[in-house]
Design a protein around this motif. Structure first.
Motif, mmCIF file in Angstrom:
data_model
loop_
_atom_site.group_PDB
_atom_site.id
_atom_site.type_symbol
_atom_site.label_atom_id
_atom_site.label_comp_id
_atom_site.label_asym_id
_atom_site.label_seq_id
_atom_site.Cartn_x
_atom_site.Cartn_y
_atom_site.Cartn_z
ATOM 1 N N UNK A 15 -91.209 -18.869 3.565
ATOM 2 C CA UNK A 15 -90.212 -19.762 2.555
ATOM 3 C C UNK A 15 -90.775 -20.204 1.539
ATOM 4 N N UNK A 16 -92.165 -20.494 1.530
ATOM 5 C CA UNK A 16 -92.926 -21.033 0.378
ATOM 6 C C UNK A 16 -93.970 -20.136 -0.256
ATOM 7 N N UNK A 17 -94.168 -19.128 0.013
ATOM 8 C CA UNK A 17 -94.950 -18.237 -0.880
ATOM 9 C C UNK A 17 -94.127 -17.764 -2.090
ATOM 10 N N UNK A 18 -94.935 -17.670 -3.163
ATOM 11 C CA UNK A 18 -94.500 -17.290 -4.639
ATOM 12 C C UNK A 18 -93.843 -15.707 -4.078
ATOM 13 N N UNK A 19 -92.544 -15.645 -4.020
ATOM 14 C CA UNK A 19 -92.143 -14.041 -3.888
ATOM 15 C C UNK A 19 -92.126 -13.040 -4.904
ATOM 16 N N UNK A 20 -92.609 -13.860 -6.102
ATOM 17 C CA UNK A 20 -92.608 -12.779 -7.174
ATOM 18 C C UNK A 20 -94.049 -12.148 -7.254
ATOM 19 N N UNK A 21 -94.909 -12.604 -6.396
ATOM 20 C CA UNK A 21 -96.134 -12.042 -6.217
ATOM 21 C C UNK A 21 -96.190 -11.468 -5.075
ATOM 22 N N UNK A 22 -95.960 -11.933 -3.978
ATOM 23 C CA UNK A 22 -95.665 -11.243 -2.705
ATOM 24 C C UNK A 22 -94.461 -11.095 -1.882
ATOM 25 N N UNK A 23 -94.187 -10.369 -1.354
ATOM 26 C CA UNK A 23 -92.750 -10.104 -0.548
ATOM 27 C C UNK A 23 -93.383 -9.872 0.986
ATOM 28 N N UNK A 24 -92.666 -10.181 1.967
ATOM 29 C CA UNK A 24 -92.654 -9.822 3.194
ATOM 30 C C UNK A 24 -91.359 -8.823 3.692
ATOM 31 N N UNK A 25 -91.868 -7.904 4.432
ATOM 32 C CA UNK A 25 -90.892 -7.349 5.222
ATOM 33 C C UNK A 25 -91.292 -7.459 6.775
ATOM 34 N N UNK A 26 -90.524 -7.604 7.609
ATOM 35 C CA UNK A 26 -90.479 -7.837 8.944
ATOM 36 C C UNK A 26 -90.467 -6.638 9.844
ATOM 37 N N UNK A 27 -91.269 -6.359 10.857
ATOM 38 C CA UNK A 27 -91.353 -5.512 11.797
ATOM 39 C C UNK A 27 -91.339 -5.750 13.069
ATOM 40 N N UNK A 28 -89.991 -5.846 13.868
ATOM 41 C CA UNK A 28 -89.977 -6.635 14.912
ATOM 42 C C UNK A 28 -89.335 -5.730 16.094
ATOM 43 N N UNK A 29 -89.780 -6.070 17.566
ATOM 44 C CA UNK A 29 -89.306 -5.385 18.591
ATOM 45 C C UNK A 29 -87.917 -5.385 18.549
#
Length: 363
Positions: A15-29
């Motif tokens: 929620x707090x990272x600068x998402x213009x620099x870093x984006x997360x994708x989530x790999x979940x079971x």
């Protein structure tokens, strides 16, 4: 993802990272029960489901296929000792940056799980190119004493958890806590590690001398029915509240008068930091690292002695009411846990690692 502390930590950072620099994708079971898919996608991320790790050949095969197809520059694994498997798949897929993150340790009673962890720990340094841990204790447990790792704190929104008398009044009213009712709070997934059945035994001891007390559980999980049964067996079911999974932890802390966490083991315990920020007296298991004691006021007690815990809670209940607002000096102690400061540090770390990987690839 099952609504536990590790998931909360990851989402706090996301929620707090600068998402213009870093984006997360989530790999979940695929057997994940609480995946905040809508929020993740609203923030620009994607959710990929893979077979549960118990189906190990399919789990690692499908991870490797994903890693090759998506070409993520960084794979950051949050599954503790099990990180061996996704990071091995990432290495086979030539992912340049592979982060193992230790969030937990091991404890008494879980013999089969501890045996598996002991084997996997020996392999924990084979596949990561970078090591993170939520505490020195958790890092040394997984990677070994003398190993190189960075402590990435379980950071929170400090302002959201700061004590507020008005929020306390509202939250207690919503929970039906009237007058001077002494409320002991516990937040955590219902599982053997969290030892909630023991806390019911503690409360049963306390209720003999403090009939005006209640025990409030927030969370869900496989062992919840067993804990509910224990409350009925001990004759305190009418004084134990099971709130289920909640998204308003910051408000719940305001309603409590004490916080108790008798875990058999923890890497650090996010809820302990949150409870202290809310100005709560905290009783923690002596199996939890003292690194969590940000304020220097936590009391650490052995699990297995309900009377000792009940006596400590009784002392808290009998003490004069105190101002739960933290002084400026006390607030400064939480600087390492400030998500507004910690998130940019994580982004900078990712960017540095990515830059190094690019230089190495072009050399």
């Amino acid at each position: 993802m099952r609504g536990g502390g590790v998931e909360a930590v990851v989402m706090n950072y996301y929620r707090h990272v600068d998402r213009s620099c870093v984006q997360f994708d989530f790999l979940v079971d695929e057997d994940s029960t609480i995946v905040p898919r809508d929020e993740i996608e609203s923030l620009g991320g994607r959710v990929f489901e893979v077979p549960p790790y118990q189906r190990l050949p399919r789990y690692t095969r499908e991870l490797e296929i994903l890693f090759r197809a998506e070409r993520w520059p960084i794979v950051h694994s949050h599954v503790n000792a099990l990180s061996v498997f996704p990071l091995r798949a990432a290495k086979r897929a030539r992912v340049p940056i592979r982060i193992a993150h230790s969030h937990s340790t091991s404890g008494r009673g879980e013999h089969a799980k501890n045996a598996m962890k002991a084997v996997l720990k020996r392999l924990s340094n084979l596949y990561p190119t970078k090591r993170f841990a939520c505490s020195e204790y958790a890092g040394e447990w997984l990677f070994g004493k003398g190993a190189s790792f960075d402590v990435v704190y379980n950071a929170i929104d400090l302002q959201a958890f700061s004590f507020s008398a008005s929020v306390r009044a509202e939250a207690r009213s919503e929970l039906g806590l009237v007058g001077d009712t002494f409320a002991i709070g516990h937040l955590g997934r219902f599982m053997a590690q969290k030892n909630q059945a023991f806390l019911v035994d503690v409360f049963a001891e306390l209720a003999r001398t403090r009939p005006d007390s209640v025990l409030v559980f927030a969370g869900d999980g496989d062992s919840r029915p067993l804990v509910e049964l224990r409350a009925a067996e001990r004759g305190v079911a009418d004084k134990v509240m099971f709130l289920g999974q909640r998204e308003d932890a910051n408000r719940l802390y305001q309603a409590f008068d004490a916080f108790a966490l008798p875990s058999l083991y923890e890497g650090l315990c996010l809820v302990g930091v949150e409870a202290q920020r809310a100005g709560l007296p905290c009783l923690l298991s002596d199996a939890i690292t003292r690194e969590v004691d940000v304020t220097g006021t936590c009391e650490f007690l052995p699990v297995g002695d309900p009377k000792a815990w009940a006596a400590a809670l009784s002392q808290i209940a009998e003490a004069p009411a105190r101002d739960r607002s933290l002084s400026k000096h006390e607030r400064l102690r939480f600087d390492d846990y400030d998500i507004e400061k910690a998130a940019p540090k994580l982004v900078a770390c990712y960017e540095h690692l990515a830059s190094e990987a690019k230089r190495a690839a072009s050399a």
